[in-house]
Design a protein around this motif. Structure first.
Motif, mmCIF file in Angstrom:
data_model
loop_
_atom_site.group_PDB
_atom_site.id
_atom_site.type_symbol
_atom_site.label_atom_id
_atom_site.label_comp_id
_atom_site.label_asym_id
_atom_site.label_seq_id
_atom_site.Cartn_x
_atom_site.Cartn_y
_atom_site.Cartn_z
ATOM 1 N N HIS A 57 0.826 -1.204 0.000
ATOM 2 C CA HIS A 57 0.000 0.000 0.000
ATOM 3 C C HIS A 57 0.863 1.258 0.000
ATOM 4 O O HIS A 57 1.968 1.259 0.513
ATOM 5 C CB HIS A 57 -0.903 0.014 1.233
ATOM 6 N N GLU A 83 -0.146 -0.180 -4.372
ATOM 7 C CA GLU A 83 -1.608 -0.183 -4.361
ATOM 8 C C GLU A 83 -2.052 1.091 -3.672
ATOM 9 O O GLU A 83 -1.877 1.266 -2.471
ATOM 10 C CB GLU A 83 -2.177 -1.402 -3.636
ATOM 11 N N SER A 107 -7.212 1.358 -5.696
ATOM 12 C CA SER A 107 -8.276 0.591 -5.038
ATOM 13 C C SER A 107 -9.063 1.491 -4.108
ATOM 14 O O SER A 107 -8.494 2.316 -3.408
ATOM 15 C CB SER A 107 -7.687 -0.555 -4.217
ATOM 16 N N HIS A 142 -10.886 1.632 -0.758
ATOM 17 C CA HIS A 142 -10.970 0.878 0.497
ATOM 18 C C HIS A 142 -11.922 1.579 1.459
ATOM 19 O O HIS A 142 -12.274 2.738 1.262
ATOM 20 C CB HIS A 142 -9.592 0.778 1.164
ATOM 21 N N HIS A 189 -9.531 -4.769 -7.278
ATOM 22 C CA HIS A 189 -10.680 -5.419 -6.612
ATOM 23 C C HIS A 189 -11.996 -4.645 -6.621
ATOM 24 O O HIS A 189 -12.541 -4.327 -5.574
ATOM 25 C CB HIS A 189 -10.324 -5.880 -5.191
ATOM 26 N N ASP A 209 -4.047 -10.838 -4.371
ATOM 27 C CA ASP A 209 -4.098 -9.906 -3.242
ATOM 28 C C ASP A 209 -3.533 -10.556 -1.980
ATOM 29 O O ASP A 209 -4.046 -10.359 -0.884
ATOM 30 C CB ASP A 209 -5.540 -9.441 -3.008
HETATM 31 ZN ZN LIG Z 1 -6.842 -3.457 -1.590
#
Ligand SMILES: [Zn+2]
Ligand SMILES: [Zn+2]
Length: 483
Positions: free
Chosen positions: A38, A80, A108, A110, A138, A200
């Motif tokens: 991340h 990410e 992504s 979240h 995702h 993932d």
């Molecule tokens: Zn993620």
């Protein structure tokens, strides 16, 4: 094979851990990987990883080392990135990813699992327009996704226009089921969208999770190949109510037939968890009868001491019928059946059973005094009726699953009449080994009998599931299930 979403955690800066990750990938025949972690995280409980120029510099240097050490692997570096509307966060993260120098940025959304689905999809769309991304990570298809296909289609369309790859995430958190996968692939075809596969993984053991299975599924979806699923056995009892029930699905693989218990309602049928492995030479009709008989067998076999040959079965659906079969095989002869709707083929079916087992089965129309009652309707009123009509010391076996809001049984009646009550829920209280062993015995036994007549086979009919759910009083129902 590729796995384009692997979190390195400490391996971001620890070259030895990174090497272990590469080795693990090779072991799994994965030759194209995206190592990442991340960037900045919006949620305070998550620590940012790749958001510091020094850390990113070490990460990229280590990536270069493993690339040289493993020239047969295609190793990409990535971040990410988390999306947020917060201006400060957005500015910080945009600077972070544009200056990072990594190969690929996954974007992504979240922390919106509790948000409105519409807002979640809008956030994905906004992210595509604001962030310089290579991959959209995702994208979640919630249960209600079919009401938002215009937004989902827009996301795929914008991604294609911007040359952004859509990730097919194979983790338990975000994996699309087969139905959803087919839908997404149809959009990818329509907009010429490219996709990657990513596990993932947040731990080394999760690398490649469900990736080979996804390749198989993709191959089937893309090539319209023959489906794995041959038939489904509808277990209708619980479907009438909130739990939506489950469905057994047979699948042939390497000469074995798996009978998979899967949730039926949303067609989530890609799991082997809780599956029976059977040899392929069992007929599907035999499987259907035996599958339902299993429920009675698990209950009755251990309590035959309490069952005298003077039995009333109430309810004559799948459970009631298969219970009758089991009682006959156990040597009981005097069995009455109470059902509110007798079908022609049920009458001829009983005649045949009476002949085969030299038994005395008959239809009755009220609950009178018997030694043993088998409740196969799942209706609390029926249980109450039995309590009201039975004499001292009788046995009551509950095979139906009552789901009424209130129960009508007075514990004092059990006390006064000294009743013996046994439950028979199939899925609880028995080990898988126990169930498997018994099921195989039933399959072998049932080969000797001619139960096919009691099985309805439906082939290639449209809207078959609804039709079956609406129909009542069938014996055992088997459908061909083509997703
Ligand atoms: Zn993620
Ligand atoms: Zn991730």
């Amino acid at each position: 094979m590729e796995d384009m979403h692997i979190h390195l955690k400490a391996g971001v800066t620890d070259i030895n851990i990174m090497r272990e990750y590469v080795e693990k990938c090779r072991e799994l025949n994965i030759n194209k990987v995206l190592f990442l972690d991340h960037g900045n995280r919006m949620s305070p409980k998550h620590t940012p990883v790749l958001n510091n120029p020094e850390v990113i510099k070490t990460f990229l240097a280590n990536i270069n080392i493993v690339r040289r050490e493993y020239p047969d692997m295609e190793i990409k570096s990535g971040i990410e990135s988390d999306f947020s509307y917060d201006e400060d966060f957005k500015k910080k993260e945009l600077k972070n990813i544009t200056e990072s120098g990594v190969d690929l940025i996954i974007g992504s959304v979240h922390g919106m699992s509790k948000a409105d689905y519409k807002d979640y999809l809008q956030a994905n769309l906004d992210m595509l327009n604001i962030y310089p991304l290579n991959i959209i990570g995702h994208l979640k298809l919630r249960k209600e996704y079919e009401d938002y296909t215009d937004m989902i289609e827009e996301i795929v369309k914008v991604a294609s226009q911007k040359n952004i790859i859509v990730e097919i995430n194979t983790s338990e958190r975000s994996r699309w089921d087969l139905h959803q996968l087919e839908y997404m692939i149809s959009l990818f075809k329509k907009y010429n969208t490219t996709y990657t596969l990513g596990s993932d993984a947040h731990k080394i053991e999760e690398i490649g999770y469900h990736i080979p299975e996804m390749y198989i599924k993709l191959d089937k979806v893309l090539n319209n190949a023959k489906r794995d699923i041959e038939y489904s056995i509808v277990s209708r009892g619980t479907e009438k109510y909130g739990s939506k029930g489950y469905m057994g699905i047979t699948k042939n693989e390497n000469g074995k037939r798996h009978l998979i218990l899967a949730r039926h309602y949303d067609r989530y049928i890609d799991t082997y968890k809780d599956s029976f492995e059977l040899s392929e030479n069992y007929d599907i009709r035999n499987i259907a009868v035996s599958r339902f008989e299993l429920m009675s067998a698990l209950t009755i076999d251990s309590i035959t001491n309490f069952i005298k040959d003077d039995i009333l079965i109430i309810g004559f659906g799948n459970v009631g019928f298969s219970c009758l079969v089991h009682l006959l095989k156990k040597g009981y002869h005097n069995i009455s059946i109470l059902t509110n709707d007798i079908k022609e083929f049920q009458i001829s079916g009983l005649e045949q059973l009476n002949k085969t087992f030299n038994s005395n089965i008959q239809f009755v129309n009220e609950i009178k005094n018997y030694n043993t009652y088998i409740e196969a309707t799942g209706n609390s009123n029926v249980i109450k009726d039995i309590f009201d009509n039975t004499n001292n010391g009788s046995t009551l076996i509950l095979l139906g699953t009552p789901r009424d809001a209130e129960y009508l049984i007075d514990p004092l009646d059990i006390h006064r009449k000294n009743l013996k009550i046994f439950g028979g829920h199939e899925l609880n209280g028995h080990t898988m080994d126990e169930r498997r062993k018994l099921f195989k015995e039933l399959l072998n036994e049932n080969k000797k009998y001619n139960f096919e007549k009691f099985v309805n086979i439906y082939m290639d009919e449209t809207n078959i599931v609804n039709k079956i759910l609406e129909s009542k009083n069938n014996f055992i129902e088997v459908i061909r299930y083509e997703v």
